[in-house]
Design a protein around this motif. Structure first.
Motif, PDB file in Angstrom:
ATOM      1  N   UNK A 125      11.554  -3.269   2.737  1.00  0.00           N
ATOM      2  CA  UNK A 125      10.701  -3.582   1.897  1.00  0.00           C
ATOM      3  C   UNK A 125      11.422  -4.477   0.566  1.00  0.00           C
ATOM      4  N   UNK A 126      12.867  -4.871   1.151  1.00  0.00           N
ATOM      5  CA  UNK A 126      13.412  -5.579   0.145  1.00  0.00           C
ATOM      6  C   UNK A 126      13.668  -5.182  -1.244  1.00  0.00           C
ATOM      7  N   UNK A 127      13.567  -3.796  -1.424  1.00  0.00           N
ATOM      8  CA  UNK A 127      13.427  -2.893  -2.492  1.00  0.00           C
ATOM      9  C   UNK A 127      14.940  -2.253  -2.956  1.00  0.00           C
ATOM     10  N   UNK A 128      15.844  -2.390  -1.953  1.00  0.00           N
ATOM     11  CA  UNK A 128      17.096  -1.645  -1.954  1.00  0.00           C
ATOM     12  C   UNK A 128      18.140  -2.492  -2.841  1.00  0.00           C
ATOM     13  N   UNK A 129      18.729  -1.368  -3.472  1.00  0.00           N
ATOM     14  CA  UNK A 129      19.638  -2.054  -4.369  1.00  0.00           C
ATOM     15  C   UNK A 129      21.130  -1.556  -3.571  1.00  0.00           C
ATOM     16  N   UNK A 130      22.414  -2.150  -4.235  1.00  0.00           N
ATOM     17  CA  UNK A 130      23.436  -2.016  -3.840  1.00  0.00           C
ATOM     18  C   UNK A 130      23.710  -0.432  -3.636  1.00  0.00           C
TER      19      UNK A 130
END
Length: 135
Positions: free
Chosen positions: A45-50
């Motif tokens: 979902x391209x919502x992941x943080x590092x």
């Protein structure tokens, strides 16, 4: 006949090892599944943080180690169960006479044991007096 070997079914450490191993295996596998699903969802979902990705990786590795330790414990439990059947049993011999009954349930007549004859001790012979030594 009794044996000196404790039964495996009553061995508390054996059952404790089995329960803890099952818990570690199931718990570790469950944490791996949950973390991987969560990381996959966040990454697609391209919502992941590092932080999500790197902490998730460490959590999966630790959970995998716990799951592996549980599997080793289960294998050890199976090995103990297999080896417990191979031990030789030694019967316990009792010094007490076994209780005997007749077919009608009455106690059999037992003759009293004869007391051993004791011989009277002879008095020790008097030793001859020693003559004084000449100088």
């Amino acid at each position: 006949m009794h044996t000196t070997r404790p039964r495996l079914a009553r061995n508390i450490p054996f059952w404790l090892l089995l329960i803890v191993s099952l818990g570690a295996t199931i718990g570790g596998a469950l944490v791996v599944k949950i973390e991987l699903d969560w990381m996959t969802t966040a990454l697609t979902a391209n919502t992941a943080t590092g932080v999500d990705v790197y902490v998730g990786q460490v959590a999966v590795v630790v959970a995998g180690i716990v799951c592996g330790a549980g599997v080793v414990g289960l294998l050890l439990t199976l090995t103990i169960a297999a080896l417990s059947g191979l031990r030789a049993t030694t019967p316990v011999v009792s010094d007490a006479p076994a209780e005997q009954t007749t077919l009608d349930g009455a106690e059999p007549e037992v003759e009293p044991e004869a007391e051993p004859e004791v011989e009277p001790e002879a008095e020790p012979e008097a030793a001859p007096e020693a003559e004084p030594a000449a100088v």
